[in-house]
Each structure stands twice: as structure tokens, then as C-alpha cells.
Design a protein around this motif. Structure first.
Motif, PDB file in Angstrom:
ATOM      1  N   THR A   1       0.831  -1.202   0.000  1.00  0.00           N
ATOM      2  CA  THR A   1       0.000   0.000   0.000  1.00  0.00           C
ATOM      3  C   THR A   1       0.864   1.250   0.000  1.00  0.00           C
ATOM      4  O   THR A   1       2.052   1.211   0.363  1.00  0.00           O
ATOM      5  N   ARG A   2       0.255   2.362  -0.368  1.00  0.00           N
ATOM      6  CA  ARG A   2       1.031   3.608  -0.365  1.00  0.00           C
ATOM      7  C   ARG A   2       1.406   4.010   1.051  1.00  0.00           C
ATOM      8  O   ARG A   2       2.454   4.622   1.265  1.00  0.00           O
ATOM      9  N   GLU A   3       0.598   3.630   2.033  1.00  0.00           N
ATOM     10  CA  GLU A   3       0.952   3.916   3.428  1.00  0.00           C
ATOM     11  C   GLU A   3       2.184   3.111   3.851  1.00  0.00           C
ATOM     12  O   GLU A   3       3.071   3.643   4.532  1.00  0.00           O
ATOM     13  N   THR A   4       2.254   1.870   3.421  1.00  0.00           N
ATOM     14  CA  THR A   4       3.425   1.042   3.723  1.00  0.00           C
ATOM     15  C   THR A   4       4.657   1.590   3.016  1.00  0.00           C
ATOM     16  O   THR A   4       5.744   1.662   3.605  1.00  0.00           O
ATOM     17  N   ARG A   5       4.497   2.008   1.766  1.00  0.00           N
ATOM     18  CA  ARG A   5       5.628   2.593   1.032  1.00  0.00           C
ATOM     19  C   ARG A   5       6.113   3.852   1.721  1.00  0.00           C
ATOM     20  O   ARG A   5       7.318   4.080   1.868  1.00  0.00           O
ATOM     21  N   LEU A   6       5.169   4.696   2.161  1.00  0.00           N
ATOM     22  CA  LEU A   6       5.537   5.929   2.848  1.00  0.00           C
ATOM     23  C   LEU A   6       6.244   5.620   4.164  1.00  0.00           C
ATOM     24  O   LEU A   6       7.278   6.221   4.477  1.00  0.00           O
ATOM     25  N   ARG A   7       5.720   4.676   4.920  1.00  0.00           N
ATOM     26  CA  ARG A   7       6.357   4.272   6.181  1.00  0.00           C
ATOM     27  C   ARG A   7       7.798   3.813   5.921  1.00  0.00           C
ATOM     28  O   ARG A   7       8.725   4.196   6.633  1.00  0.00           O
ATOM     29  N   ASN A   8       7.989   3.022   4.870  1.00  0.00           N
ATOM     30  CA  ASN A   8       9.328   2.531   4.545  1.00  0.00           C
ATOM     31  C   ASN A   8      10.265   3.664   4.152  1.00  0.00           C
ATOM     32  O   ASN A   8      11.436   3.670   4.550  1.00  0.00           O
TER      33      ASN A   8
ATOM     34  N   PRO B   1       3.144  13.657  16.045  1.00  0.00           N
ATOM     35  CA  PRO B   1       3.354  12.219  15.801  1.00  0.00           C
ATOM     36  C   PRO B   1       2.038  11.451  15.685  1.00  0.00           C
ATOM     37  O   PRO B   1       1.924  10.535  14.865  1.00  0.00           O
ATOM     38  N   SER B   2       1.031  11.842  16.463  1.00  0.00           N
ATOM     39  CA  SER B   2      -0.259  11.147  16.396  1.00  0.00           C
ATOM     40  C   SER B   2      -0.909  11.321  15.021  1.00  0.00           C
ATOM     41  O   SER B   2      -1.578  10.409  14.520  1.00  0.00           O
ATOM     42  N   THR B   3      -0.703  12.470  14.398  1.00  0.00           N
ATOM     43  CA  THR B   3      -1.245  12.708  13.057  1.00  0.00           C
ATOM     44  C   THR B   3      -0.592  11.777  12.053  1.00  0.00           C
ATOM     45  O   THR B   3      -1.269  11.188  11.201  1.00  0.00           O
ATOM     46  N   LEU B   4       0.723  11.631  12.148  1.00  0.00           N
ATOM     47  CA  LEU B   4       1.432  10.734  11.236  1.00  0.00           C
ATOM     48  C   LEU B   4       0.980   9.298  11.431  1.00  0.00           C
ATOM     49  O   LEU B   4       0.720   8.583  10.458  1.00  0.00           O
ATOM     50  N   LEU B   5       0.870   8.860  12.664  1.00  0.00           N
ATOM     51  CA  LEU B   5       0.445   7.484  12.926  1.00  0.00           C
ATOM     52  C   LEU B   5      -0.972   7.229  12.421  1.00  0.00           C
ATOM     53  O   LEU B   5      -1.259   6.168  11.863  1.00  0.00           O
ATOM     54  N   THR B   6      -1.850   8.204  12.596  1.00  0.00           N
ATOM     55  CA  THR B   6      -3.221   8.068  12.094  1.00  0.00           C
ATOM     56  C   THR B   6      -3.223   7.989  10.579  1.00  0.00           C
ATOM     57  O   THR B   6      -3.906   7.142   9.987  1.00  0.00           O
TER      58      THR B   6
ATOM     59  N   LEU C   1      -0.874   6.926   8.611  1.00  0.00           N
ATOM     60  CA  LEU C   1      -0.319   5.655   8.168  1.00  0.00           C
ATOM     61  C   LEU C   1      -1.246   4.474   8.458  1.00  0.00           C
ATOM     62  O   LEU C   1      -1.215   3.475   7.752  1.00  0.00           O
ATOM     63  N   SER C   2      -2.074   4.589   9.483  1.00  0.00           N
ATOM     64  CA  SER C   2      -2.961   3.474   9.806  1.00  0.00           C
ATOM     65  C   SER C   2      -4.327   3.574   9.127  1.00  0.00           C
ATOM     66  O   SER C   2      -4.909   2.559   8.762  1.00  0.00           O
TER      67      SER C   2
ATOM     68  N   GLY D   1      -5.363   9.078   2.053  1.00  0.00           N
ATOM     69  CA  GLY D   1      -6.483   9.761   1.414  1.00  0.00           C
ATOM     70  C   GLY D   1      -7.284  10.647   2.340  1.00  0.00           C
ATOM     71  O   GLY D   1      -7.880  11.621   1.902  1.00  0.00           O
ATOM     72  N   GLY D   2      -7.282  10.351   3.622  1.00  0.00           N
ATOM     73  CA  GLY D   2      -8.029  11.152   4.577  1.00  0.00           C
ATOM     74  C   GLY D   2      -7.228  12.284   5.186  1.00  0.00           C
ATOM     75  O   GLY D   2      -7.754  13.066   5.969  1.00  0.00           O
ATOM     76  N   ALA D   3      -5.968  12.386   4.828  1.00  0.00           N
ATOM     77  CA  ALA D   3      -5.094  13.410   5.420  1.00  0.00           C
ATOM     78  C   ALA D   3      -5.288  14.750   4.713  1.00  0.00           C
ATOM     79  O   ALA D   3      -5.668  14.804   3.547  1.00  0.00           O
ATOM     80  N   SER D   4      -5.004  15.816   5.425  1.00  0.00           N
ATOM     81  CA  SER D   4      -5.102  17.142   4.809  1.00  0.00           C
ATOM     82  C   SER D   4      -3.966  17.328   3.811  1.00  0.00           C
ATOM     83  O   SER D   4      -2.889  16.725   3.919  1.00  0.00           O
ATOM     84  N   PHE D   5      -4.230  18.181   2.842  1.00  0.00           N
ATOM     85  CA  PHE D   5      -3.228  18.491   1.819  1.00  0.00           C
ATOM     86  C   PHE D   5      -1.959  19.029   2.467  1.00  0.00           C
ATOM     87  O   PHE D   5      -0.854  18.647   2.091  1.00  0.00           O
ATOM     88  N   ASP D   6      -2.111  19.916   3.437  1.00  0.00           N
ATOM     89  CA  ASP D   6      -0.952  20.525   4.098  1.00  0.00           C
ATOM     90  C   ASP D   6      -0.059  19.491   4.766  1.00  0.00           C
ATOM     91  O   ASP D   6       1.163  19.575   4.685  1.00  0.00           O
ATOM     92  N   VAL D   7      -0.661  18.517   5.412  1.00  0.00           N
ATOM     93  CA  VAL D   7       0.114  17.479   6.096  1.00  0.00           C
ATOM     94  C   VAL D   7       0.867  16.635   5.071  1.00  0.00           C
ATOM     95  O   VAL D   7       2.064  16.357   5.234  1.00  0.00           O
TER      96      VAL D   7
END
Length: 78
Positions: free
Chosen positions: A2-9, A29-34, A36-37, A41-47
């Protein structure tokens, strides 16, 4: 992968922990963990832009095929 796994890597290839990366990128950090989990697609553009800028990647790479991300090496141009 997944793209979340690729980003985490990508993050863990450059930083010792997700927490350290989040702090360096200026996001909680909680925003990043959310993100990735639950999904990018649900993250804000700025983040997403802060993450990509800190990693030095084009945001489009998160939507490209796995082969493109796998071929990318730290220090190589995008």
C-alpha cells in the motif's frame, strides 16, 4: 504494498523512528500514525505536503506504481 506502507518505509529509511520524522516535519506524531494506519487519502493536503517536502519527494510518487517507488534510492533525483 500500500502507499501507506511505502511511505512508512521511505520514512524509516531516513529516520530512526516515525516520531522523530514527525517532529522534524512539524506535524504531531499522532497525526502521522493516524495517516499511516487509516490512509493517506483522509489526510489534509498541508500534512501530505509537509511529509513530502521533508522527504524530498514529489507527492505524485505516492500514487505511482510500486516499481517507481522501489526504484527510487535515497539521494537520487525524482
Amino acid at each position: 504494498m500500500t502507499r501507506e506502507t511505502r511511505l512508512r518505509n521511505l520514512i524509516l529509511d531516513r529516520y530512526p523512528s516515525l516520531r522523530q520524522f514527525a517532529l522534524a516535519a512539524g506535524i504531531p506524531p499522532s497525526t502521522l500514525l493516524t495517516l499511516l494506519s487509516r490512509g493517506i487519502g483522509g489526510a489534509s493536503f498541508d500534512v501530505v505536503m509537509r511529509i513530502c517536502q521533508r522527504l524530498g519527494i514529489d507527492p505524485k510518487i505516492l500514487n505511482e506504481e510500486e516499481e517507481v517507488v522501489a526504484a527510487w534510492q535515497p539521494g537520487s533525483p525524482i
